[in-house]
Design a protein around this motif. Structure first.
Motif, PDB file in Angstrom:
ATOM      1  N   GLY A  21      -1.535 -19.813  -1.915  1.00  0.00           N
ATOM      2  CA  GLY A  21      -1.967 -18.974  -3.021  1.00  0.00           C
ATOM      3  C   GLY A  21      -2.941 -17.863  -2.670  1.00  0.00           C
ATOM      4  N   VAL A  22      -3.195 -17.628  -1.374  1.00  0.00           N
ATOM      5  CA  VAL A  22      -4.100 -16.543  -0.982  1.00  0.00           C
ATOM      6  C   VAL A  22      -3.358 -15.214  -1.110  1.00  0.00           C
ATOM      7  N   THR A  23      -3.996 -14.221  -1.684  1.00  0.00           N
ATOM      8  CA  THR A  23      -3.339 -12.940  -1.925  1.00  0.00           C
ATOM      9  C   THR A  23      -2.995 -12.218  -0.629  1.00  0.00           C
ATOM     10  N   VAL A  24      -1.817 -11.591  -0.614  1.00  0.00           N
ATOM     11  CA  VAL A  24      -1.362 -10.851   0.555  1.00  0.00           C
ATOM     12  C   VAL A  24      -2.242  -9.626   0.800  1.00  0.00           C
ATOM     13  N   LEU A  25      -2.865  -9.098  -0.254  1.00  0.00           N
ATOM     14  CA  LEU A  25      -3.745  -7.946  -0.075  1.00  0.00           C
ATOM     15  C   LEU A  25      -4.860  -8.242   0.919  1.00  0.00           C
ATOM     16  N   LEU A  26      -5.326  -9.481   0.934  1.00  0.00           N
ATOM     17  CA  LEU A  26      -6.351  -9.902   1.879  1.00  0.00           C
ATOM     18  C   LEU A  26      -5.743 -10.451   3.160  1.00  0.00           C
ATOM     19  N   LEU A  27      -4.648 -11.204   3.011  1.00  0.00           N
ATOM     20  CA  LEU A  27      -4.037 -11.845   4.172  1.00  0.00           C
ATOM     21  C   LEU A  27      -3.500 -10.842   5.187  1.00  0.00           C
ATOM     22  N   ALA A  28      -2.826  -9.788   4.700  1.00  0.00           N
ATOM     23  CA  ALA A  28      -2.150  -8.868   5.609  1.00  0.00           C
ATOM     24  C   ALA A  28      -3.098  -8.256   6.645  1.00  0.00           C
ATOM     25  N   PRO A  29      -4.218  -7.638   6.236  1.00  0.00           N
ATOM     26  CA  PRO A  29      -5.114  -7.082   7.263  1.00  0.00           C
ATOM     27  C   PRO A  29      -5.787  -8.159   8.110  1.00  0.00           C
TER      28      PRO A  29
END
Length: 467
Positions: A21-29
């Protein structure tokens, strides 16, 4: 080898944390930084972030922002005007409760093929599906799979002319349009529809024999309810409700096949040397079609909106999270593609079937869509990094870009619905069911059957070419 291992580790963590459930906006970088760190280049990450990650993210936003924005706005207008409810109710009235599964699939299919967001469709159709399944005594655990079949499969990836963002992403890479390989797309759609219906009806029949019934469920009406204007729902004529859907497909086809091919665009090339009209015409046609449909919907319902400004604002705000989620994944893919270890992975994928880029492309799209849990994200990453290679391989093998387009989109709609997929998690939340209760049937109709359709398209395309 170290760099390749770094990529694999970061991808696995991206998939696991997205599932949690961690947002991709944070995960990607963060996962991009991890891959750079494990590759031994952490000192370069800040310039990689600003020059590679953000450039790729920004480029994707610039290219596809109008499609995401207009698609989200159109879906919200269809819901709040009562058009979506009118169409789904008309299908229910004509098919009846005895054909509950077919009714729900067709209602979802009509709405999503007309350009309504699959999330809007899920919210709008769930209350209807719940009542139909309860009346027909079909297990509620089959509701998510039924909605998914109508929303996440043939209308998203196979039907020619679909305004789904997945069907638009390959256009600038292959110079195609949303009607690419229409004959093969229709064949694939029939396989997905009939195969999915067969599976769902067989599960319902098995449940009937065992005496399972609808089951005991605490219905979460707050989650299931939508923001549809109840007054508009009862007043909107069916023909008027269908008009915007017809316009999305019709106007798109007119500009794609009649208007743009008849215009001399040489002056555009002279003024905008970085713009290729042949590659962008498909996107331009889709933008015009969605704009016409939105304007028509607003004008046709003047005087019937409870709060038109609120509907427009909600639709416009709703496009941002899906757009930036996907764009962040594209940025992540760009960073990964710049690492030394990616060359090994790229060569392995490209050479998996020498002489047949269709199979290589299908594998790449499935793998990346599965890892990211997003068909649009996986498709964007794959084409961003490998699109030019696939186009070159296709030209060398005499394969039509239209066929490459259709295979790419269908493949991206394969493993994208693994358990960590955000759309699946949202759908189960709407239906108040768990993965344990419903996921197996979702996987059967969104992964198993579409894979059969994909194999059929690759086989037919290899034998007879694009049609």
């Amino acid at each position: 080898m170290t760099s390749t291992l770094a990529i694999v580790v970061s991808l696995l963590l991206l998939m696991y944390l997205a599932y949690r459930g961690v947002t991709v906006l944070l995960l990607a970088p963060l996962m991009a930084a991890l891959a750079v760190l494990l590759s031994g280049e952490i000192g370069l990450y800040l310039p990689i972030y600003t020059d590679t990650f953000m450039k790729a993210l920004g480029g994707y936003v610039i290219q596809f922002l109008p499609i995401f924005l207009l698609g989200a706005l159109f879906g919200q207008l269809m819901a709040d005007s009562g058009a979506a409810h009118t169409i789904s109710n008309a299908i229910v009235e004509r098919l009846g409760h005895k054909q509950a599964i077919v009714t729900v699939v067709l209602a979802c299919g009509v709405l999503t093929y007309g350009g309504v967001s699959l999330f809007v469709v899920a919210f709008a159709i769930y209350p209807i599906a719940r009542d139909l399944f309860r009346t027909a005594d079909i297990p509620k655990r089959l509701v998510p799979a039924t909605i998914a079949l109508g929303s996440f499969t043939f209308t998203m990836t196979a039907m020619p002319g679909s305004p789904a963002i997945q069907n638009a992403i390959p256009i600038p890479y292959y110079g195609t349009n949303v009607f690419a390989a229409p004959g093969l797309g229709i064949i694939a759609s029939v396989i997905m529809l009939l195969g999915g219906l067969w599976w769902l009806h067989s599960r319902a029949a098995k449940a009937r024999v065992s005496g399972e019934g609808y089951g005991q469920h605490a219905e979460g009406e707050a989650m299931a309810s939508s923001d549809v204007d109840k007054g508009a729902m009862s007043r909107m004529p069916l023909a008027l409700a269908l008009l915007p859907l017809v316009l999305v497909i019709g106007v798109n086809a007119i500009f794609t096949y009649l208007v743009f091919p008849g215009i001399d665009m040489s002056s555009l090339t002279a003024r905008f040397p970085n713009v290729s009209p042949a590659k962008m015409a498909g996107l331009w046609a889709l933008i015009i079609a969605l704009t016409v449909a939105c304007v028509t919907l607003v004008v046709s319902r003047l005087g019937h909106w409870s709060n038109l400004r609120a509907s427009i604002n909600k639709g416009v705000y709703g496009f941002m999270l899906p757009l930036f989620n996907t764009a962040s994944e594209v940025g992540y893919g760009a960073v990964i593609a710049g690492l030394a270890g990616f060359a090994i992975i790229r060569d392995a994928v490209l050479n998996v079937t020498p002489g047949n880029p269709l199979i290589s492309e299908a594998i790449a799209m499935n793998v990346l869509a599965g890892i990211t849990g997003s068909s649009s994200g996986g498709l964007s990453i794959a084409l961003q990094t490998l699109g030019a290679d696939y186009l070159r391989m296709a030209e060398a093998a005499g394969i039509s870009p239209d066929l490459m387009h259709r295979v790419a989109v269908m493949a991206a709609g394969g493993f994208d619905t693994l358990p960590h997929c955000g759309a699946i998690i949202t759908l189960l939340s709407i239906c108040n069911l768990s993965h344990r209760q419903s996921y197996l049937n979702i996987a059967a109709v969104t992964m198993g059957v579409p894979m059969v359709a994909l194999i059929a398209v690759i086989t037919l395309g290899t034998m007879f070419g694009s049609f």
